[in-house]
Design an enzyme around this catalytic site. Structure first.
Site, short mmCIF file in Angstrom:
data_model
loop_
_atom_site.label_atom_id
_atom_site.label_comp_id
_atom_site.label_asym_id
_atom_site.label_seq_id
_atom_site.Cartn_x
_atom_site.Cartn_y
_atom_site.Cartn_z
N GLU A 76 -45.97 -10.98 30.88
CA GLU A 76 -46.83 -10.87 32.08
C GLU A 76 -47.36 -12.25 32.43
OE1 GLU A 76 -49.73 -7.67 31.90
OE2 GLU A 76 -50.95 -8.63 33.44
N LYS A 253 -57.23 -2.67 28.26
CA LYS A 253 -55.87 -3.21 28.45
C LYS A 253 -55.94 -4.73 28.65
CE LYS A 253 -51.79 -4.08 30.61
NZ LYS A 253 -51.36 -5.28 31.36
N ASP A 269 -47.24 -6.47 13.46
CA ASP A 269 -46.87 -5.12 13.89
C ASP A 269 -47.78 -4.71 15.06
OD1 ASP A 269 -46.63 -2.36 14.13
OD2 ASP A 269 -46.39 -2.04 11.98
N HIS A 366 -52.46 -13.38 40.36
CA HIS A 366 -51.34 -12.67 39.76
C HIS A 366 -50.04 -12.96 40.51
CE1 HIS A 366 -52.06 -9.79 36.61
NE2 HIS A 366 -50.98 -9.13 36.96
C1 MEV Z 1 -53.99 -6.65 33.95
O1 MEV Z 1 -52.93 -6.84 33.07
C2 MEV Z 1 -55.29 -6.47 33.20
C3 MEV Z 1 -56.51 -6.12 34.06
O2 MEV Z 1 -56.23 -4.94 34.81
C4 MEV Z 1 -57.67 -5.88 33.11
C5 MEV Z 1 -58.92 -5.34 33.77
O3 MEV Z 1 -58.81 -4.65 34.79
O4 MEV Z 1 -59.99 -5.57 33.19
C6 MEV Z 1 -56.82 -7.21 35.05
#
Ligand code: MEV
Length: 413
Positions: A76, A253, A269, A366
């Site tokens: 990513e 995430k 792992d 992004h």
């Molecule tokens: C994207 O990979 C991760 C985000 O969505 C995390 C978040 O929303 O805090 C930007």
């Protein structure tokens, strides 16, 4: 020149000149033969190739007063940039403070067809079982580890022996499973019960790391928003994550973006790491954000508490050259230090994500970072990739059709 403006070879030379890697390691990276064929064949069954993932590094990390370069393996595009970006804001405000406890891995021996006296029998043999379990892996004691606890739990017609093992610098799956399987035979003999199974638990409760950072307001401002306002909005968004499970998952995430990328780069792992983190996020019975942001004494205070279930020796970590390179580049001495650093990366990525979300949104950054991969998907090769990406960023139009159009125009020039 900024690091991202350099070629990969120039970045390798930068690491070499800054003494993060040796000449041999630089040559190894330039050879692009990250995993020897015979090793790949021995690591997995039915091997037919090597699945490539980009390998890069994040900068500007200071954890407990020590500076680090962080190797990360991830597909990513914005993750490494986000890690460095968050780390720089935190370094310029004093750096991360991390505290790491012992590395205890729990394992379970499950007995079935238990009799009325089985529990008492196990209690009477408590010390003998611990002694036997320690003898099952003598080298662990020599390294300062060994059995740290033995608890008995009753479940209807089953009994569980929950054994805690200090695995020192190893992630510990093989060590613990070896100890459990040997000990289970002894336990079956003592109790005359059947062993249903013996397996480690991937629970990370014995491997928890806490990382904190205080960020000065002026390190958070944007061209249109004061740092204090950004900080307040970050606090508000974290509060929302505590109330909305759907948001908590995405909040976490963002943390796992950084954590997993280092876990991968160090040959650890990642499935175990994910399982442990998700268990921890749910420990109150409600899935929750792993980090919290508050305002303390006029600064934004971040705190991340989570298990980091990794090792710095053993298994694939010791055999994979890229994993060894990562550990050497980071100059970490043991799993305790590595766990602290990985926690810091999680908090850095979290800060960057939250700051972007409460200000400009994440798509601008992004998409401009994804423009290179979009150019490749559109068919650009070699020098065309940079040129097409630059034009996409210029136009701020990131559709594949536009990338193809830009490439066509470039070729027709
Ligand atoms: C994207 O990979 C991760 C985000 O969505 C995390 C978040 O929303 O805090 C930007």
């Amino acid at each position: 020149m900024k690091l991202y403006e350099l070629t990969d070879e120039e970045r390798i030379n930068y690491l070499l000149e800054a003494n993060y890697i040796t000449t041999e390691q630089a040559d190894f990276l330039k050879s692009r033969k990250s995993l020897p064929e015979d090793l790949a064949d021995s690591l997995s069954e039915n091997q037919i190739g090597i699945f490539g993932l980009p390998y890069g590094f994040a900068t500007d990390f200071t954890v407990n007063g020590k500076d680090y370069i962080i190797p990360m393996s991830i597909e990513e595009p914005s993750v490494i940039a986000a890690a460095s970006n968050g780390a720089k804001r935190i370094r310029n405000s004093g750096g991360f403070k991390a505290s790491v406890g012992k590395h205890i891995v729990y394992g379970q021996i499950v007995l079935e067809s238990v009799k009325v006296d089985t529990f008492d029998l196990l209690n009477q043999n408590h010390n003998d079982i611990i002694q036997f379990a320690n003898d099952a892996h003598p080298s662990l004691i020599k390294r300062g580890g060994g059995i740290s606890s033995l608890e008995l739990h009753k479940y209807d017609d089953m009994i569980e022996l929950e054994i805690g093992v200090d695995t020192v610098d190893a992630m510990g799956a093989n060590i613990v499973n070896t100890i459990l399987e040997k000990t289970a035979k002894k336990v079956a003999f003592i109790t005359d019960c059947d062993v249903l199974c013996s397996i480690l638990s991937n629970s990370g409760v014995g491997q928890v790391v806490t990382v904190q950072a205080d960020v000065d307001f002026d390190k958070l401002s944007t061209s249109t928003m004061s740092g204090q306002e950004v900080a307040q909005r970050i606090v508000m968004l974290t509060k929302f994550a505590r109330q909305s499970v759907k948001r908590a998952i995405t909040h976490n995430k963002g943390i796992m973006n950084g954590v997993d990328a280092v876990v991968m780069a160090t040959g650890n792992d990642y499935r175990a790491q994910e399982a442990a983190a998700q268990e921890f996020a749910s420990q109150t019975g409600r899935y929750s954000p792993l980090s919290n942001w508050t305002i303390i004494n006029g600064r934004l205070h971040g705190e991340l508490t989570m298990p980091v279930e990794i090792g710095s020796v053993g298994g694939a970590i010791s055999s994979m050259p890229m994993a060894q390179l990562s550990l050497s580049m980071m100059k970490v001495y043991g799993s305790k230090e590595l766990r602290a650093v990985i926690g810091a990366v999680g908090l850095a990525n979290n800060l960057s994500a939250l700051r972007a979300l409460v200000t400009t949104g994440i798509q601008a950054g992004h998409m401009s970072l994804q423009s290179k991969s979009l150019a490749v998907t559109a068919g650009a090769v070699g020098n065309e990739i940079k040129l097409v990406a630059a034009e996409l960023n210029n136009q701020k139009n990131y559709s594949l059709d536009n990338a193809k159009k830009v490439l066509k125009e470039l070729r027709n020039k």
